[in-house]
Scaffold this motif. Sequence first.
Motif, PDB file in Angstrom:
ATOM      1  N   GLN A 186       0.850  -1.191   0.000  1.00 36.35           N
ATOM      2  CA  GLN A 186       0.000   0.000   0.000  1.00 36.35           C
ATOM      3  C   GLN A 186       0.885   1.240   0.000  1.00 36.35           C
ATOM      4  OE1 GLN A 186      -3.939  -0.103   2.188  1.00 36.35           O
ATOM      5  NE2 GLN A 186      -2.822   1.256   3.535  1.00 36.35           N
ATOM      6  N   ASN A 188       1.063   5.583  -0.145  1.00 39.22           N
ATOM      7  CA  ASN A 188       0.427   6.901  -0.126  1.00 39.22           C
ATOM      8  C   ASN A 188       1.493   7.942   0.174  1.00 39.22           C
ATOM      9  OD1 ASN A 188       0.675   7.133   2.803  1.00 39.22           O
ATOM     10  ND2 ASN A 188      -1.060   5.718   2.947  1.00 39.22           N
ATOM     11  N   VAL A 259      -8.442   0.323  11.894  1.00 39.32           N
ATOM     12  CA  VAL A 259      -8.052   1.586  11.267  1.00 39.32           C
ATOM     13  C   VAL A 259      -6.578   1.876  11.531  1.00 39.32           C
ATOM     14  CG1 VAL A 259      -8.442   4.088  11.244  1.00 39.32           C
ATOM     15  CG2 VAL A 259     -10.392   2.528  11.382  1.00 39.32           C
ATOM     16  N   LEU A 262      -4.509  -0.432   9.296  1.00 40.71           N
ATOM     17  CA  LEU A 262      -4.614  -0.110   7.874  1.00 40.71           C
ATOM     18  C   LEU A 262      -3.892   1.179   7.495  1.00 40.71           C
ATOM     19  CD1 LEU A 262      -8.380  -1.000   7.383  1.00 40.71           C
ATOM     20  CD2 LEU A 262      -6.482  -2.094   6.171  1.00 40.71           C
ATOM     21  N   TYR A 263      -3.916   2.160   8.381  1.00 34.65           N
ATOM     22  CA  TYR A 263      -3.447   3.496   8.003  1.00 34.65           C
ATOM     23  C   TYR A 263      -2.212   3.976   8.774  1.00 34.65           C
ATOM     24  CZ  TYR A 263      -7.692   4.079   5.229  1.00 34.65           C
ATOM     25  OH  TYR A 263      -8.685   3.939   4.280  1.00 34.65           O
ATOM     26  N   ASN A 264      -1.656   3.140   9.640  1.00 35.05           N
ATOM     27  CA  ASN A 264      -0.459   3.522  10.400  1.00 35.05           C
ATOM     28  C   ASN A 264      -0.693   4.778  11.242  1.00 35.05           C
ATOM     29  OD1 ASN A 264       1.097   1.398   9.143  1.00 35.05           O
ATOM     30  ND2 ASN A 264       1.192   2.696   7.327  1.00 35.05           N
ATOM     31  N   ILE A 284     -11.384   1.377   1.485  1.00 34.10           N
ATOM     32  CA  ILE A 284      -9.945   1.577   1.667  1.00 34.10           C
ATOM     33  C   ILE A 284      -9.343   2.176   0.397  1.00 34.10           C
ATOM     34  CG2 ILE A 284      -7.765   0.463   2.286  1.00 34.10           C
ATOM     35  CD1 ILE A 284     -10.029   0.389   4.417  1.00 34.10           C
ATOM     36  N   THR A 288     -10.213   8.622   3.502  1.00 38.50           N
ATOM     37  CA  THR A 288      -9.015   8.899   4.292  1.00 38.50           C
ATOM     38  C   THR A 288      -9.262   8.544   5.757  1.00 38.50           C
ATOM     39  OG1 THR A 288      -9.693  11.157   4.818  1.00 38.50           O
ATOM     40  CG2 THR A 288      -8.474  10.817   2.749  1.00 38.50           C
ATOM     41  N   PRO A 289      -8.207   8.436   6.570  1.00 42.69           N
ATOM     42  CA  PRO A 289      -8.415   8.204   8.005  1.00 42.69           C
ATOM     43  C   PRO A 289      -9.298   9.286   8.634  1.00 42.69           C
ATOM     44  CG  PRO A 289      -6.118   7.864   7.439  1.00 42.69           C
ATOM     45  CD  PRO A 289      -6.774   8.424   6.218  1.00 42.69           C
ATOM     46  N   ASN A 309      -0.142  12.388  13.927  1.00 46.07           N
ATOM     47  CA  ASN A 309      -0.667  11.116  13.423  1.00 46.07           C
ATOM     48  C   ASN A 309      -1.565  10.426  14.458  1.00 46.07           C
ATOM     49  OD1 ASN A 309      -0.527   9.550  11.035  1.00 46.07           O
ATOM     50  ND2 ASN A 309       0.625   7.980  12.125  1.00 46.07           N
TER      51      ASN A 309
END
Length: 315
Positions: A186, A188, A259, A262-264, A284, A288-289, A309
Amino acid sequence: MEHKLIAFYEQTLSASEQQEVELWLEADANNKKIYDDTITIWKQAKINPEYKGMNKQKAWHQLQQQLGAATGSKKVYRLRPALWKMGAIAASVMAVIILAIFIDKPRPALYTAEAATENIKLQDNSQVTLFANATLAVASDFNKKHRTVTLSGDAFFDIAKNPQKPFVIHSGDVDVAVLGTSFTIQQNARFQTVFVHSGKVKATFQNQSVTATAQQKIVKDNSARQLKVVALQTNIEAVLKSRLLRVKDDRIDSVVQMVEDLYNVEVETAPELKSKKITSTYVIGVETPDQIIDGIAVTIGASWSKKNNRYLITK
């Protein structure tokens, strides 16, 4: 293809076509030579025969020398000026032949997923699922001595095991090496993440190298420029494959764990909200988060805030 390479040189391609050529150039060292030779021949073909200062007889003499060297002959013939027209024609024909040879050389196979996913079966029987807007370039010598591909975007891989031929994925500035395993990549703006579903995966970035196994992920922070291995809290393989996070009457604390995986990101939920349950579906790679956290908060009548974050969901 030669027209696209010339358009790439002149910078007249669209953004997607530009990216396609860049991936093609990165996928195989021979492609850079094909590109350079194509542009050289194209430039030569544009030269006006009447261009002043051009020493035609000297140029033809050099060409004769090159041909002689290629055939092992040292004999050089000089042409009279009256024969230059014929020489120019011969040179043009030779340029076309050379260009044709370059064009006929094997090129990487290029696969692109537009709006939907694209399922690919590679020559070694490895399976790849490209998600929307992802591109995969497969090297022209794939499965000979090595198995090398270049990925832009998100994709799921199920690699056929072959210890004699390591499988290497160039993913941005990270190289992912495997023998036989399944995983999802993944990408981004903030992170590059490799989610390992089975087997073992090694990722390399500059002088850093880490290895992860099933139920772990390798995360490259694009800002900190560091690799790290993180244990997954939840089993999200099905979510990554379907690109859908479906929750049905699930507790908030379990949803936010997915979540985070998936999104760190980090998500802290007020104690009184953790046992609340929600039903929803999140896409996904599209949502966005921020959007997912906002959706969760709205559903349970809560509010949220964010710092760097880290998210905080409060009553």
